[in-house]
Design an enzyme around this catalytic site. Structure first.
Site, PDB file in Angstrom:
ATOM      1  N   ASP A  54      37.178  -6.509 -49.352  1.00  0.00           N
ATOM      2  CA  ASP A  54      38.332  -5.164 -48.723  1.00  0.00           C
ATOM      3  C   ASP A  54      39.493  -6.382 -49.467  1.00  0.00           C
ATOM      4  OD1 ASP A  54      39.527  -2.897 -49.489  1.00  0.00           O
ATOM      5  OD2 ASP A  54      40.034  -2.639 -47.347  1.00  0.00           O
ATOM      6  N   GLU A  92      29.697  -8.416 -42.330  1.00  0.00           N
ATOM      7  CA  GLU A  92      29.382  -7.362 -42.012  1.00  0.00           C
ATOM      8  C   GLU A  92      28.307  -7.215 -43.334  1.00  0.00           C
ATOM      9  OE1 GLU A  92      32.545  -4.681 -44.060  1.00  0.00           O
ATOM     10  OE2 GLU A  92      33.135  -4.375 -41.626  1.00  0.00           O
ATOM     11  N   TYR A 128      34.632   1.892 -37.350  1.00  0.00           N
ATOM     12  CA  TYR A 128      36.421   2.649 -37.316  1.00  0.00           C
ATOM     13  C   TYR A 128      36.262   4.483 -37.105  1.00  0.00           C
ATOM     14  CZ  TYR A 128      38.265  -1.828 -39.787  1.00  0.00           C
ATOM     15  OH  TYR A 128      38.261  -2.961 -39.752  1.00  0.00           O
ATOM     16  N   GLU A 147      36.478  -5.879 -34.927  1.00  0.00           N
ATOM     17  CA  GLU A 147      36.940  -4.858 -35.614  1.00  0.00           C
ATOM     18  C   GLU A 147      37.357  -3.446 -35.448  1.00  0.00           C
ATOM     19  OE1 GLU A 147      36.417  -5.051 -40.516  1.00  0.00           O
ATOM     20  OE2 GLU A 147      36.545  -6.899 -40.316  1.00  0.00           O
TER      21      GLU A 147
END
Length: 648
Positions: free
Chosen positions: A208, A452, A505, A541
């Site tokens: 991303d 990831e 997240y 993160e």
């Protein structure tokens, strides 16, 4: 994006070159001016052309490198270092995939060109994304795969003996990503002729951030004697009263030489001396390298001057190189991360090399602004998400005491074919290049081999066992990790890491809008990972997008209030678990950054606590208050730092 052939843009050339790509060679000591070395920076405007021909292969078919680029067609000016994507108003260049060509003509000093065989002239690139081939005066001198690490070539035999003749440097650069590049990608052709033009294709990526391309870091010419210091490796150990600096020096060009070493403190006083290619320097009452906010004098570095002398054809050659050295130790227990024997808590950020217009190009005003913001924030660390950062940035981390988790470009490893032997071999080479570059940096306390990946796949077990073992063999002095977003019970790579780094997240990608689930889900995340592995954990993160100036109370997603509220929910759990085994928190992200276009991205990713122009959002003040509070819990800080006066 359009191509007029049925293959990957420039694909026949690129795939052939990838198969022939050389492994890492000798050292890549950063070019420094010394009594025996000079350097000439080649930044500025270069001639540039993108190859829009069918197949993107006209440059090779017509041998553009054999003569000045302007003679084979139109060129434009392109700044170096910079990404080429955002420099012009041409949308086809913004999203271009394939080969682009750069060229620079430069006159070299006469003293470099005297053909006495005692001077080497070396051409060095800080980085070029992604695959580079370099010619000098029409002769190929080097090719390199990978967009974030340096490479160089000895061009002495080409340029010497021709004084007054410009040195013409030509670079062909291909930004195509395949399942076996790092990061991986794939080219997808759209074959429905009712919806797409003939041979229409897109570059698919599984990460991303925008795939900026170009010559992103400085290009320099530098000299050494023909017998020269090729590599220096330093490791350190210490106690309260004495430190040991172990060194190894390699010399190339002659088997007969002498070496002398002097270690100087910041006042220039010699504190230890040695000789020979390997040994140990003893430093009494050393000044240790401490992280920012952990000591009143962070980032202390000594200077190791290495001097080589050799007799060549009756002449005495001398080479001098000075390496900054920080004395510090790193140790990991089941629940702590220790620097110089004291517990260290990562309170920092994830970043990107990303900014308006310049893309990923190195820009000194931006670099200094970022470091001033980091110190204002009270951040003591960052991860080089998701690729190695410029050496100039790493130098400042060493000098300012900013702790670094040094990450390779292993992002987006999602496809099963990216776990095969071809990908694995390249990944091992990348780790060799990264460690070779950054092994002597005191700021680098841990290597990260991926971000990831699809570590729930069965192939991931062998893949990461191999990469991590290789990394540890290259550098036994540092812990190794990779950053996971997989389920703790399914992750096949986690057994091999020293520190668990987890991205999550909650209330954003999972249960969006429901802040109330964070305490339960985040607590369960930590407890499950620790119960399974008994290793310290970093929240590598977490975060939420916020559009600057968008407000909502009660907090709603994308508002500045929602970003603040999410941070506070996470922080309440961090404060409980950092008393046990959580050793760090790194916000995603330091600043907004560009991504591919998509329905969830409005001019990029907005998870920054600063805008892309480095202006603070509300969350920046929340994080600043927290980080300074954590730092002030340490009794070693002097009052001037505790009061925030340093960076108000």
């Amino acid at each position: 994006k359009m191509a007029m052939s049925g293959c990957v843009p420039g694909g026949c050339c690129l795939l052939l070159l990838l198969a022939l790509a050389p492994g890492p060679g000798g050292s890549l000591l950063y070019p420094r001016d010394t009594p025996s070395r000079e350097r000439k920076e080649l930044g500025g405007l270069w001639s540039f052309r993108a190859d829009f021909s069918p197949g993107r292969d006209a440059g090779f078919a017509q041998r553009w490198y054999r003569r000045p680029l302007r003679q084979s067609g139109p060129v434009i000016d392109m700044p170096v270092p910079a990404s080429f994507n955002d420099i012009t108003q041409d949308p086809s260049l913004e999203n271009y995939i394939g080969w682009v060509w750069y060229e620079k003509e430069v006159l070299l000093p006469l003293r470099w060109l005297q053909d006495d065989h005692n001077t080497r002239v070396v051409l060095r690139f800080g980085s070029a994304h992604y695959y580079a081939i370099v010619w000098v005066n029409g002769e190929q001198v080097v090719e390199h795969e990978g967009g974030h690490l340096p490479f160089e070539a000895d061009i002495s035999s080409i340029v010497q003996g021709s004084p007054g003749v410009p040195c013409r440097i030509t670079v062909a650069l291909n930004n195509t990503l395949t399942p076996h590049t790092l990061p991986p990608g794939s080219i997808q052709y759209m074959n429905d002729k009712t919806r797409y033009p003939k041979n229409y294709f897109v570059q698919n990526i599984r990460f991303d951030f925008f795939n900026y391309a170009g010559i992103h870091r400085p290009v320099v010419l530098y000299t050494t004697p023909s017998v020269y210091i090729d590599d220096i490796t330093v490791t350190t150990t210490s106690s309260e009263s004495v430190a040991l600096v172990q060194y190894q020096v390699s010399v190339v060009g002659n088997a007969l030489y002498s070496l002398s070493l002097s270690l100087r403190d910041q006042e220039g006083k010699v504190v230890a001396t040695g000789d020979g290619p390997a040994g140990e320097l003893k430093v009494l009452n050393p000044n240790l390298w401490w992280p920012y906010l952990m000591h009143e004098n962070p980032g202390y570095r000594y200077s190791l001057e290495v001097k080589m002398q050799a007799q060549v054809n009756g002449a005495l050659l001398e080479d001098v190189y000075t390496l900054p050295v920080g004395i510090r130790t790193v140790h990991v227990t089941s629940s702590q991360f220790l620097i110089n024997g004291r517990p260290f808590y990562f309170h920092g950020v994830n970043k990107h090399e990303d900014a308006d217009i310049r893309g990923k190009g190195l820009d000194w005003p931006l670099v200094m602004k970022d470091f001033n913001l980091l110190r204002w924030l009270g951040a003591n660390s960052f991860r080089t998400s998701h690729y190695p950062y410029a050496e100039e940035i790493m130098d400042l981390c060493d000098a300012y005491g900013i702790v670094v988790i040094d990450e390779c470009p292993g992002v987006g490893i999602k496809m099963p074919e990216s776990f095969g032997n071809k990908s694995l071999q390249h990944h091992l080479v990348v780790m060799e290049e990264l460690i070779r570059r950054d092994k002597n940096r005191p700021s680098v306390v841990m290597w990260s081999v991926a971000n990831e990946p699809a570590s729930e796949l069965s192939q991931a077990a062998y893949y990461f066992k191999t990469v991590i073992a290789h990394t540890k063999a290259l550098d036994p002095s540092r812990p190794v990790t990779f950053v996971t977003d997989a389920n703790y019970a399914l992750d096949h790579g986690a057994p091999y890491v020293d520190v668990i780094c987890v991205n999550s997240y909650f209330s954003w990608y999972h249960d969006p809008g429901h802040l109330e689930v964070i305490p339960l889900q985040l607590t369960a995340q930590f407890e499950n990972w620790y119960k399974t592995y008994q290793k310290p954990i970093i929240q590598s993160e977490y975060g939420a997008d916020s559009v600057p100036g968008l407000h909502s109370d009660p907090p709603l997603m994308f508002s500045e209030e929602y970003q603040k509220a999410m941070l506070r929910e996470y922080h309440s759990v961090f404060d409980k678990k950092r008393k046990e085994y959580v050793i760090g928190e790194l916000i995603w992200n330091f600043a907004d950054f560009m991504t591919n276009q998509g329905t969830t991205r409005v001019l990029g990713n907005k998870k920054g606590i600063f805008t892309r122009q480095r202006q603070p959002k509300s969350a920046a003040f929340v994080l600043r208050e927290r980080y300074w509070k954590i730092a002030n819990e340490s009794s070693c800080l002097p009052p001037i730092i505790k009061s925030h006066n340093l960076f108000l």
